[in-house]
Design a protein around this motif. Sequence first.
Motif, PDB file in Angstrom:
ATOM      1  N   ALA A 145      -8.887   4.211   5.022  1.00  0.00           N
ATOM      2  CA  ALA A 145      -9.463   2.959   5.513  1.00  0.00           C
ATOM      3  C   ALA A 145      -9.314   1.863   4.461  1.00  0.00           C
ATOM      4  O   ALA A 145      -9.153   2.133   3.265  1.00  0.00           O
ATOM      5  CB  ALA A 145     -10.927   3.155   5.875  1.00  0.00           C
ATOM      6  N   THR A 146      -9.387   0.621   4.911  1.00  0.00           N
ATOM      7  CA  THR A 146      -9.243  -0.530   4.022  1.00  0.00           C
ATOM      8  C   THR A 146     -10.418  -1.478   4.225  1.00  0.00           C
ATOM      9  O   THR A 146     -11.167  -1.360   5.197  1.00  0.00           O
ATOM     10  CB  THR A 146      -7.923  -1.268   4.305  1.00  0.00           C
ATOM     11  OG1 THR A 146      -7.866  -1.604   5.706  1.00  0.00           O
ATOM     12  CG2 THR A 146      -6.725  -0.391   3.962  1.00  0.00           C
ATOM     13  N   ALA A 147     -10.562  -2.430   3.304  1.00  0.00           N
ATOM     14  CA  ALA A 147     -11.683  -3.367   3.398  1.00  0.00           C
ATOM     15  C   ALA A 147     -11.314  -4.696   2.753  1.00  0.00           C
ATOM     16  O   ALA A 147     -10.529  -4.749   1.806  1.00  0.00           O
ATOM     17  CB  ALA A 147     -12.927  -2.791   2.732  1.00  0.00           C
ATOM     18  N   ASP A 148     -11.912  -5.759   3.280  1.00  0.00           N
ATOM     19  CA  ASP A 148     -11.692  -7.111   2.774  1.00  0.00           C
ATOM     20  C   ASP A 148     -13.049  -7.728   2.451  1.00  0.00           C
ATOM     21  O   ASP A 148     -13.876  -7.924   3.342  1.00  0.00           O
ATOM     22  CB  ASP A 148     -10.958  -7.942   3.827  1.00  0.00           C
ATOM     23  CG  ASP A 148     -10.650  -9.356   3.352  1.00  0.00           C
ATOM     24  OD1 ASP A 148     -11.079  -9.731   2.246  1.00  0.00           O
ATOM     25  OD2 ASP A 148      -9.981 -10.090   4.097  1.00  0.00           O
ATOM     26  N   LEU A 149     -13.293  -8.013   1.169  1.00  0.00           N
ATOM     27  CA  LEU A 149     -14.540  -8.634   0.730  1.00  0.00           C
ATOM     28  C   LEU A 149     -14.328 -10.073   0.276  1.00  0.00           C
ATOM     29  O   LEU A 149     -15.189 -10.654  -0.384  1.00  0.00           O
ATOM     30  CB  LEU A 149     -15.177  -7.826  -0.412  1.00  0.00           C
ATOM     31  CG  LEU A 149     -16.141  -6.697  -0.006  1.00  0.00           C
ATOM     32  CD1 LEU A 149     -15.409  -5.602   0.740  1.00  0.00           C
ATOM     33  CD2 LEU A 149     -16.850  -6.120  -1.224  1.00  0.00           C
ATOM     34  N   ASN A 150     -13.199 -10.670   0.647  1.00  0.00           N
ATOM     35  CA  ASN A 150     -12.912 -12.029   0.196  1.00  0.00           C
ATOM     36  C   ASN A 150     -13.892 -13.050   0.759  1.00  0.00           C
ATOM     37  O   ASN A 150     -14.034 -14.146   0.208  1.00  0.00           O
ATOM     38  CB  ASN A 150     -11.482 -12.422   0.581  1.00  0.00           C
ATOM     39  CG  ASN A 150     -10.440 -11.669  -0.233  1.00  0.00           C
ATOM     40  OD1 ASN A 150     -10.684 -11.321  -1.386  1.00  0.00           O
ATOM     41  ND2 ASN A 150      -9.292 -11.405   0.362  1.00  0.00           N
ATOM     42  N   LYS A 162     -13.308  -0.738  -3.781  1.00  0.00           N
ATOM     43  CA  LYS A 162     -12.589   0.344  -4.452  1.00  0.00           C
ATOM     44  C   LYS A 162     -11.581   1.006  -3.522  1.00  0.00           C
ATOM     45  O   LYS A 162     -11.174   2.145  -3.742  1.00  0.00           O
ATOM     46  CB  LYS A 162     -13.588   1.375  -4.979  1.00  0.00           C
ATOM     47  CG  LYS A 162     -14.569   0.801  -5.995  1.00  0.00           C
ATOM     48  CD  LYS A 162     -15.551   1.851  -6.475  1.00  0.00           C
ATOM     49  CE  LYS A 162     -16.532   1.261  -7.481  1.00  0.00           C
ATOM     50  NZ  LYS A 162     -17.523   2.266  -7.947  1.00  0.00           N
ATOM     51  N   VAL A 163     -11.205   0.272  -2.467  1.00  0.00           N
ATOM     52  CA  VAL A 163     -10.199   0.756  -1.524  1.00  0.00           C
ATOM     53  C   VAL A 163      -9.151  -0.338  -1.361  1.00  0.00           C
ATOM     54  O   VAL A 163      -9.330  -1.468  -1.828  1.00  0.00           O
ATOM     55  CB  VAL A 163     -10.834   1.103  -0.158  1.00  0.00           C
ATOM     56  CG1 VAL A 163     -11.944   2.129  -0.331  1.00  0.00           C
ATOM     57  CG2 VAL A 163     -11.378  -0.145   0.532  1.00  0.00           C
ATOM     58  N   LEU A 172      -9.166   2.477   9.900  1.00  0.00           N
ATOM     59  CA  LEU A 172     -10.285   1.539   9.952  1.00  0.00           C
ATOM     60  C   LEU A 172     -10.102   0.419   8.924  1.00  0.00           C
ATOM     61  O   LEU A 172      -9.677   0.666   7.793  1.00  0.00           O
ATOM     62  CB  LEU A 172     -11.590   2.289   9.662  1.00  0.00           C
ATOM     63  CG  LEU A 172     -12.861   1.429   9.532  1.00  0.00           C
ATOM     64  CD1 LEU A 172     -13.194   0.759  10.856  1.00  0.00           C
ATOM     65  CD2 LEU A 172     -14.022   2.283   9.052  1.00  0.00           C
ATOM     66  N   HIS A 173     -10.439  -0.799   9.340  1.00  0.00           N
ATOM     67  CA  HIS A 173     -10.436  -1.949   8.431  1.00  0.00           C
ATOM     68  C   HIS A 173     -11.798  -2.628   8.540  1.00  0.00           C
ATOM     69  O   HIS A 173     -12.239  -2.981   9.637  1.00  0.00           O
ATOM     70  CB  HIS A 173      -9.326  -2.932   8.792  1.00  0.00           C
ATOM     71  CG  HIS A 173      -9.224  -4.099   7.863  1.00  0.00           C
ATOM     72  ND1 HIS A 173      -8.944  -3.964   6.521  1.00  0.00           N
ATOM     73  CD2 HIS A 173      -9.380  -5.434   8.080  1.00  0.00           C
ATOM     74  CE1 HIS A 173      -8.913  -5.154   5.950  1.00  0.00           C
ATOM     75  NE2 HIS A 173      -9.180  -6.066   6.873  1.00  0.00           N
ATOM     76  N   VAL A 174     -12.479  -2.794   7.414  1.00  0.00           N
ATOM     77  CA  VAL A 174     -13.815  -3.396   7.383  1.00  0.00           C
ATOM     78  C   VAL A 174     -13.726  -4.775   6.742  1.00  0.00           C
ATOM     79  O   VAL A 174     -13.186  -4.920   5.640  1.00  0.00           O
ATOM     80  CB  VAL A 174     -14.806  -2.513   6.597  1.00  0.00           C
ATOM     81  CG1 VAL A 174     -16.187  -3.165   6.562  1.00  0.00           C
ATOM     82  CG2 VAL A 174     -14.896  -1.123   7.221  1.00  0.00           C
ATOM     83  N   ILE A 175     -14.245  -5.769   7.440  1.00  0.00           N
ATOM     84  CA  ILE A 175     -14.274  -7.143   6.935  1.00  0.00           C
ATOM     85  C   ILE A 175     -15.727  -7.497   6.619  1.00  0.00           C
ATOM     86  O   ILE A 175     -16.591  -7.427   7.494  1.00  0.00           O
ATOM     87  CB  ILE A 175     -13.703  -8.123   7.971  1.00  0.00           C
ATOM     88  CG1 ILE A 175     -12.252  -7.765   8.309  1.00  0.00           C
ATOM     89  CG2 ILE A 175     -13.790  -9.559   7.454  1.00  0.00           C
ATOM     90  CD1 ILE A 175     -11.698  -8.534   9.496  1.00  0.00           C
TER      91      ILE A 175
END
Length: 201
Positions: A145-150, A162-163, A172-175
């Motif tokens: 899975a990936t994530a965007d905290l921008n 940390k991903v 899965l992609h979490v924004i």
Amino acid sequence: MDFGQNDNLRVSNAERAHVSGLLERAVADGMITLDEFAERTDAALAARTRGELRAVLVDLPGMDLDLHAPQARVVRGSVEPEALGGWMTSIVRRGPWTVAPVINLNTRMCSTTLDFTSAVLPGPVIEVNIDDYLSSTELIVPAGATADLNGVDAIAGSATVKVRNIPQPDQLHVIVRGKVRLGSVSVRHPFGSWLRRLHGG
């Protein structure tokens, strides 16, 4: 959109970031796939002119290059966002819990853990809107899975991912968006996942 007008003008980093945010919204609303999101985001970040940026949004209704234009939001059927929050408490979601496509998290002096590894997911993208004060929030996502905290504004706090942040097909992609004040938000894989990948597990 006013096509053909000022399309040769150079674009700024703010305009590129604006379009990237619109693309995040489009993938969260199911208007484009994760593959299309990755391709269009790359194109937006590499764009030099307004015409090149407009081309990224050309088939997305209600989304405009103009930073000050009102942007349409597609409603995700009848699924309501899930609201989580509290004061001086602990919020934990683990196991096969059903995840809403949008989670609104409002915490004050709380410890929050949202574990998506065994959860029932609504689709490939989850949006977490966070309003945090003196709290710690940990999001645990499956391997791959990936994530965007921008979109997180950390004020005397921290936002740690940390991903990987580039969406991957069928993963899965979490924004995450919002404010973290005197607190922290982090996204990680389960402990030991790197070791399992190392051994081919």
